[in-house]
Motif scaffolding. Structure first.
Motif, PDB file in Angstrom:
ATOM      1  N   ILE A   1       0.872  -1.182   0.000  1.00 23.76           N
ATOM      2  CA  ILE A   1       0.000   0.000   0.000  1.00 23.76           C
ATOM      3  C   ILE A   1       0.902   1.223   0.000  1.00 23.76           C
ATOM      4  O   ILE A   1       1.847   1.298   0.794  1.00 23.76           O
ATOM      5  CB  ILE A   1      -0.909   0.013   1.248  1.00 23.76           C
ATOM      6  N   ARG A   2       0.593   2.171  -0.875  1.00 16.02           N
ATOM      7  CA  ARG A   2       1.370   3.414  -0.953  1.00 16.02           C
ATOM      8  C   ARG A   2       0.429   4.600  -1.099  1.00 16.02           C
ATOM      9  O   ARG A   2      -0.665   4.457  -1.625  1.00 16.02           O
ATOM     10  CB  ARG A   2       2.298   3.407  -2.160  1.00 16.02           C
ATOM     11  N   GLY A   3       0.891   5.764  -0.682  1.00 15.38           N
ATOM     12  CA  GLY A   3       0.145   6.989  -0.920  1.00 15.38           C
ATOM     13  C   GLY A   3       0.086   7.273  -2.415  1.00 15.38           C
ATOM     14  O   GLY A   3       0.870   6.728  -3.196  1.00 15.38           O
ATOM     15  N   TRP A   4      -0.862   8.135  -2.808  1.00 15.44           N
ATOM     16  CA  TRP A   4      -1.005   8.475  -4.224  1.00 15.44           C
ATOM     17  C   TRP A   4       0.289   9.084  -4.742  1.00 15.44           C
ATOM     18  O   TRP A   4       0.932   9.880  -4.066  1.00 15.44           O
ATOM     19  CB  TRP A   4      -2.160   9.446  -4.444  1.00 15.44           C
ATOM     20  N   MET A   5       0.688   8.697  -5.937  1.00 10.91           N
ATOM     21  CA  MET A   5       1.862   9.248  -6.601  1.00 10.91           C
ATOM     22  C   MET A   5       1.529   9.467  -8.071  1.00 10.91           C
ATOM     23  O   MET A   5       0.669   8.775  -8.617  1.00 10.91           O
ATOM     24  CB  MET A   5       3.047   8.300  -6.438  1.00 10.91           C
TER      25      MET A   5
ATOM     26  N   HIS B   1      -4.766  13.511   1.146  1.00 10.82           N
ATOM     27  CA  HIS B   1      -3.771  12.836   1.984  1.00 10.82           C
ATOM     28  C   HIS B   1      -4.183  11.420   2.393  1.00 10.82           C
ATOM     29  O   HIS B   1      -3.336  10.629   2.782  1.00 10.82           O
ATOM     30  CB  HIS B   1      -3.456  13.681   3.226  1.00 10.82           C
ATOM     31  N   THR B   2      -5.471  11.075   2.300  1.00  7.75           N
ATOM     32  CA  THR B   2      -5.894   9.713   2.653  1.00  7.75           C
ATOM     33  C   THR B   2      -5.966   8.783   1.441  1.00  7.75           C
ATOM     34  O   THR B   2      -6.092   7.576   1.593  1.00  7.75           O
ATOM     35  CB  THR B   2      -7.272   9.710   3.354  1.00  7.75           C
ATOM     36  N   THR B   3      -5.885   9.355   0.236  1.00 10.12           N
ATOM     37  CA  THR B   3      -5.948   8.549  -0.985  1.00 10.12           C
ATOM     38  C   THR B   3      -4.721   7.643  -1.059  1.00 10.12           C
ATOM     39  O   THR B   3      -3.593   8.110  -0.883  1.00 10.12           O
ATOM     40  CB  THR B   3      -5.988   9.450  -2.237  1.00 10.12           C
ATOM     41  N   VAL B   4      -4.958   6.360  -1.303  1.00  8.84           N
ATOM     42  CA  VAL B   4      -3.852   5.409  -1.395  1.00  8.84           C
ATOM     43  C   VAL B   4      -4.012   4.524  -2.622  1.00  8.84           C
ATOM     44  O   VAL B   4      -5.095   4.429  -3.201  1.00  8.84           O
ATOM     45  CB  VAL B   4      -3.737   4.518  -0.135  1.00  8.84           C
ATOM     46  N   VAL B   5      -2.916   3.887  -2.983  1.00 10.56           N
ATOM     47  CA  VAL B   5      -2.915   2.886  -4.037  1.00 10.56           C
ATOM     48  C   VAL B   5      -2.629   1.547  -3.365  1.00 10.56           C
ATOM     49  O   VAL B   5      -1.604   1.395  -2.698  1.00 10.56           O
ATOM     50  CB  VAL B   5      -1.854   3.185  -5.116  1.00 10.56           C
ATOM     51  N   VAL B   6      -3.564   0.620  -3.522  1.00 14.78           N
ATOM     52  CA  VAL B   6      -3.396  -0.724  -2.993  1.00 14.78           C
ATOM     53  C   VAL B   6      -2.931  -1.588  -4.161  1.00 14.78           C
ATOM     54  O   VAL B   6      -3.658  -1.751  -5.140  1.00 14.78           O
ATOM     55  CB  VAL B   6      -4.717  -1.277  -2.404  1.00 14.78           C
ATOM     56  N   PHE B   7      -1.713  -2.103  -4.075  1.00 17.74           N
ATOM     57  CA  PHE B   7      -1.175  -2.964  -5.122  1.00 17.74           C
ATOM     58  C   PHE B   7      -1.592  -4.399  -4.819  1.00 17.74           C
ATOM     59  O   PHE B   7      -1.331  -4.907  -3.726  1.00 17.74           O
ATOM     60  CB  PHE B   7       0.351  -2.842  -5.198  1.00 17.74           C
ATOM     61  N   VAL B   8      -2.279  -5.010  -5.778  1.00 17.41           N
ATOM     62  CA  VAL B   8      -2.805  -6.371  -5.580  1.00 17.41           C
ATOM     63  C   VAL B   8      -2.285  -7.301  -6.664  1.00 17.41           C
ATOM     64  O   VAL B   8      -1.952  -6.867  -7.778  1.00 17.41           O
ATOM     65  CB  VAL B   8      -4.350  -6.394  -5.583  1.00 17.41           C
TER      66      VAL B   8
ATOM     67  N   GLY C   1      -2.507  -1.666  -9.518  1.00 16.22           N
ATOM     68  CA  GLY C   1      -2.748  -0.737  -8.427  1.00 16.22           C
ATOM     69  C   GLY C   1      -4.186  -0.252  -8.433  1.00 16.22           C
ATOM     70  O   GLY C   1      -4.725   0.081  -9.484  1.00 16.22           O
ATOM     71  N   LEU C   2      -4.795  -0.212  -7.260  1.00 15.69           N
ATOM     72  CA  LEU C   2      -6.169   0.254  -7.096  1.00 15.69           C
ATOM     73  C   LEU C   2      -6.160   1.547  -6.291  1.00 15.69           C
ATOM     74  O   LEU C   2      -5.730   1.551  -5.134  1.00 15.69           O
ATOM     75  CB  LEU C   2      -7.009  -0.783  -6.345  1.00 15.69           C
ATOM     76  N   VAL C   3      -6.632   2.641  -6.885  1.00 16.36           N
ATOM     77  CA  VAL C   3      -6.738   3.909  -6.160  1.00 16.36           C
ATOM     78  C   VAL C   3      -8.034   3.866  -5.359  1.00 16.36           C
ATOM     79  O   VAL C   3      -9.119   3.653  -5.918  1.00 16.36           O
ATOM     80  CB  VAL C   3      -6.756   5.119  -7.115  1.00 16.36           C
ATOM     81  N   VAL C   4      -7.912   4.047  -4.030  1.00 15.02           N
ATOM     82  CA  VAL C   4      -9.072   4.034  -3.139  1.00 15.02           C
ATOM     83  C   VAL C   4      -9.029   5.271  -2.248  1.00 15.02           C
ATOM     84  O   VAL C   4      -7.988   5.899  -2.098  1.00 15.02           O
ATOM     85  CB  VAL C   4      -9.124   2.733  -2.294  1.00 15.02           C
ATOM     86  N   ASP C   5     -10.172   5.602  -1.651  1.00 11.96           N
ATOM     87  CA  ASP C   5     -10.256   6.803  -0.821  1.00 11.96           C
ATOM     88  C   ASP C   5      -9.375   6.711   0.423  1.00 11.96           C
ATOM     89  O   ASP C   5      -8.755   7.691   0.820  1.00 11.96           O
ATOM     90  CB  ASP C   5     -11.706   7.066  -0.396  1.00 11.96           C
ATOM     91  N   ALA C   6      -9.337   5.541   1.056  1.00 10.95           N
ATOM     92  CA  ALA C   6      -8.533   5.342   2.264  1.00 10.95           C
ATOM     93  C   ALA C   6      -8.526   3.866   2.626  1.00 10.95           C
ATOM     94  O   ALA C   6      -9.458   3.139   2.291  1.00 10.95           O
ATOM     95  CB  ALA C   6      -9.115   6.141   3.436  1.00 10.95           C
ATOM     96  N   VAL C   7      -7.483   3.441   3.317  1.00  6.68           N
ATOM     97  CA  VAL C   7      -7.444   2.091   3.860  1.00  6.68           C
ATOM     98  C   VAL C   7      -8.205   2.131   5.182  1.00  6.68           C
ATOM     99  O   VAL C   7      -8.092   3.084   5.944  1.00  6.68           O
ATOM    100  CB  VAL C   7      -5.998   1.612   4.077  1.00  6.68           C
ATOM    101  N   ALA C   8      -9.007   1.101   5.451  1.00  6.62           N
ATOM    102  CA  ALA C   8      -9.799   1.082   6.677  1.00  6.62           C
ATOM    103  C   ALA C   8      -9.160   0.185   7.742  1.00  6.62           C
ATOM    104  O   ALA C   8      -8.729   0.670   8.781  1.00  6.62           O
ATOM    105  CB  ALA C   8     -11.226   0.625   6.385  1.00  6.62           C
ATOM    106  N   ASP C   9      -9.076  -1.128   7.484  1.00  9.08           N
ATOM    107  CA  ASP C   9      -8.642  -2.050   8.535  1.00  9.08           C
ATOM    108  C   ASP C   9      -8.320  -3.404   7.936  1.00  9.08           C
ATOM    109  O   ASP C   9      -8.489  -3.617   6.730  1.00  9.08           O
ATOM    110  CB  ASP C   9      -9.776  -2.208   9.556  1.00  9.08           C
ATOM    111  N   THR C  10      -7.886  -4.321   8.770  1.00 10.22           N
ATOM    112  CA  THR C  10      -7.788  -5.728   8.388  1.00 10.22           C
ATOM    113  C   THR C  10      -8.678  -6.508   9.351  1.00 10.22           C
ATOM    114  O   THR C  10      -8.763  -6.170  10.529  1.00 10.22           O
ATOM    115  CB  THR C  10      -6.345  -6.274   8.461  1.00 10.22           C
ATOM    116  N   TYR C  11      -9.352  -7.516   8.812  1.00  8.04           N
ATOM    117  CA  TYR C  11     -10.264  -8.315   9.618  1.00  8.04           C
ATOM    118  C   TYR C  11     -10.058  -9.794   9.333  1.00  8.04           C
ATOM    119  O   TYR C  11      -9.832 -10.185   8.177  1.00  8.04           O
ATOM    120  CB  TYR C  11     -11.735  -8.005   9.270  1.00  8.04           C
ATOM    121  N   ASN C  12     -10.156 -10.602  10.375  1.00  9.41           N
ATOM    122  CA  ASN C  12     -10.328 -12.040  10.211  1.00  9.41           C
ATOM    123  C   ASN C  12     -11.823 -12.249  10.151  1.00  9.41           C
ATOM    124  O   ASN C  12     -12.525 -11.973  11.124  1.00  9.41           O
ATOM    125  CB  ASN C  12      -9.751 -12.816  11.403  1.00  9.41           C
TER     126      ASN C  12
END
Length: 166
Positions: free
Chosen positions: A35-39, A80-87, A99-110
C-alpha cells in the motif's frame, strides 16, 4: 502451525478493507502486495478513463485503476488519505500486479466463514460480478471484491505480453 492456527485458517480468512464512496470494500490480504500513498503516474493514450496510467514499481510497469471511476461513482480529488493498494491478480494462468486507487485504507479483519454470504442480485451500481460476497463485520456490511474478475474484465484484460487489451 499450531492446532489453533490451523483451525483459525480453515474457519476464517483475513481481508484488507478500504473505503470507497463511504462504503467499505475488502480484498483477500494474501492478494495485497503493498500500500502506498497516491503518486503521479504516466498516462496511457487511448486507455479507459478509470485507468489513471502506469508506474514503475521496482522495475515492473504496473497499471493504476481508480476504483471510484471503475464503479461509475462520482470522482473525488485525491487527498492525503488517498492510497494505491497494489494487488496480485490471476489471468490466464499467470499472476501480475495492478494498483487500485481508493479513498482510504480502513482495517484488516479475520472474517469467519459463516459471516460471509453470497452477494444479492442488484440493479444499479457496480457490475454485480465484481462482488464475490458480503460479510458482516462488527455490525456492518463489507463488500468482498472478486479482483480477478474486476481487473480482467473488458479493456483491462491482461494478455500474455502483459499489455492491456483495447
Amino acid at each position: 502451525m499450531t492446532e489453533t492456527e490451523l483451525t483459525l485458517s480453515s474457519e476464517s480468512k483475513q481481508f484488507l478493507t478500504f473505503v470507497l464512496a463511504n462504503e467499505e470494500y475488502a480484498v483477500d490480504i494474501l492478494r495485497v502486495q503493498e500500500i502506498r500513498g497516491w503518486m503521479p503516474v504516466t498516462r496511457v493514450p487511448g486507455a479507459p478513463g478509470y485507468m489513471k496510467g502506469v508506474l514503475n514499481l521496482r522495475g515492473e510497469i504496473i497499471p493504476i485503476i481508480d476504483l471510484r471511476e471503475r464503479f461509475g461513482f462520482e470522482t473525488k480529488a485525491y487527498n492525503h488519505t488517498t492510497v494505491v493498494v497494489f494487488v496480485w491478480i490471476k489471468s490466464e494462468e499467470r499472476q501480475r500486479s495492478m494498483g487500485l486507487v481508493v479513498d482510504a485504507v480502513a482495517d484488516t479483519y479475520n472474517i469467519m466463514n459463516e459471516a460471509i454470504n453470497p452477494a444479492p442480485l442488484m440493479g444499479e451500481g457496480p457490475d454485480p460480478k465484481f462482488i464475490e460476497a458480503l460479510a458482516t463485520v462488527e455490525d456492518k456490511m463489507v463488500i468482498l471484491l472478486d479482483i480477478d474478475y474486476l481487473l480482467n474484465a473488458d479493456a483491462l484484460a491482461c494478455t500474455q505480453t502483459g499489455y492491456l487489451n483495447e
